[in-house]
Design a protein around this motif. Structure first.
Motif, short mmCIF file in Angstrom:
data_model
loop_
_atom_site.label_atom_id
_atom_site.label_comp_id
_atom_site.label_asym_id
_atom_site.label_seq_id
_atom_site.Cartn_x
_atom_site.Cartn_y
_atom_site.Cartn_z
N LEU A 122 -57.25 -7.15 -38.06
CA LEU A 122 -56.31 -6.56 -39.00
C LEU A 122 -55.36 -7.56 -39.09
O LEU A 122 -55.40 -8.70 -38.99
N ASN A 123 -54.56 -8.05 -40.11
CA ASN A 123 -53.42 -8.31 -40.48
C ASN A 123 -52.38 -8.41 -40.54
O ASN A 123 -51.82 -7.16 -42.02
N PRO A 124 -51.19 -9.02 -40.65
CA PRO A 124 -50.80 -9.84 -39.66
C PRO A 124 -51.06 -9.59 -38.40
O PRO A 124 -50.65 -8.67 -37.63
N ALA A 125 -51.51 -10.90 -37.58
CA ALA A 125 -51.15 -10.11 -36.07
C ALA A 125 -49.69 -9.22 -35.48
O ALA A 125 -48.93 -9.78 -36.01
N PHE A 126 -50.09 -8.94 -34.40
CA PHE A 126 -48.56 -7.86 -34.20
C PHE A 126 -48.12 -9.43 -32.86
O PHE A 126 -48.77 -10.12 -32.75
N LYS A 127 -47.24 -9.51 -32.78
CA LYS A 127 -46.15 -10.93 -32.07
C LYS A 127 -44.19 -9.51 -32.02
O LYS A 127 -44.42 -9.42 -30.48
N LYS A 128 -44.00 -8.73 -32.87
CA LYS A 128 -42.31 -8.82 -32.05
C LYS A 128 -42.55 -7.26 -32.84
O LYS A 128 -40.90 -6.76 -33.21
N SER A 129 -42.96 -6.66 -33.14
CA SER A 129 -42.97 -4.97 -33.44
C SER A 129 -42.63 -4.73 -32.81
O SER A 129 -42.26 -4.29 -31.74
N LEU A 130 -41.07 -3.89 -33.83
CA LEU A 130 -40.08 -3.31 -33.50
C LEU A 130 -40.68 -1.86 -32.54
O LEU A 130 -40.37 -0.43 -31.46
N ASN A 131 -41.61 -1.33 -33.61
CA ASN A 131 -42.63 -0.24 -32.59
C ASN A 131 -43.63 -0.57 -32.10
O ASN A 131 -45.28 -1.05 -32.76
N ASN A 132 -43.81 -0.57 -31.21
CA ASN A 132 -44.44 -0.97 -30.29
C ASN A 132 -45.91 -0.25 -29.87
O ASN A 132 -46.37 0.93 -29.66
#
Length: 232
Positions: free
Chosen positions: A153-163
């Motif tokens: 996947l792209n971009p990677a998860f870092k601080k997504s509000l929907n965890n």
């Protein structure tokens, strides 16, 4: 088979797609549908493919089973996948419990996911036109020829509000959080073959093959570091 299909076919969300619950293929996305409302677009393609093969098996073996129920279900599922799973140029990965999209170009993280694109073609749910567009987007957003990988996947998860789940515990580019999972790439290679891109499929097969990626000592050291990183 009857029991598991009956269970799967009766566990659908508001878009008529299979529920995600505590994770589908990617158990790192264990919070996408943890409240019982989130839906998996990828699982929709997978279920469609399984039912399609099941219908063929019944007919090929001349079993005394009425396939109409399965045919009607798949017809509706296909419509739902193409209506609610399509995101302008490629397919979504899922819907969160709150109805937000995962794997959409409108997201800041995980704008596109590899396995949804691959299985849209493998399952034959995607039309030829959409299949070609899907491949175009994967080539543009997920194929990293410089590093010899095809990202999950792209971009990677870092601080997504929907965890989405514990996938966010991995650093960007590590394991399923934007790294390469070889079986997922294998599905993409299968999709390329099915779409008629055999030469490209062979090239990627050679590109990701560990034997080729470790032909020189410096490549061995690099590959070793990648493998160790994935075990963190």
């Amino acid at each position: 088979c009857f029991k598991f299909l009956s269970l799967s076919m009766s566990n659908l969300g508001s878009h008529g797609l299979p529920l995600m619950n505590g994770g589908d293929w990617n158990d790192g996305m264990n919070r996408v549908g943890i409240k019982g409302k989130g839906e998996s677009v990828w699982l929709g393609f997978f279920l469609y493919n399984i039912i399609d093969k099941f219908i063929d098996m019944i007919k090929d073996n001349k079993l005394n089973v009425d396939t109409l129920l399965y045919e009607r279900f798949n017809e509706k599922l296909r419509d739902n996948l193409n209506k609610y799973g399509w995101d302008k140029d490629y397919y979504l990965r899922a819907y969160f419990d709150n109805g937000d999209k995962l794997g959409s170009r409108d997201n800041s993280e995980c704008k596109i996911d590899l396995i949804s694109q691959s299985f849209s073609i493998i399952s034959s749910v995607a039309s030829k036109e959409r299949g070609l567009k899907v491949i175009e987007e994967v080539e543009k957003n997920l194929v990293d020829s410089d590093n010899g990988i095809i990202k999950l996947l792209n971009p990677a998860f870092k601080k997504s509000l929907n965890n989405p789940g514990y996938i966010m515990n991995y650093h960007e580019g590590i394991r399923e959080n934007g790294g390469q999972y070889t079986h997922a790439v294998s599905w993409y290679i299968m999709a390329l073959i099915q779409a008629g891109y055999s030469d490209r499929a062979y090239r990627y097969y050679q590109m990701i093959n560990p034997v080729n990626r470790t032909a020189k000592q410096k490549d061995v050291e690099r590959y070793k570091k990648e493998v160790l990183s994935k075990r963190r």
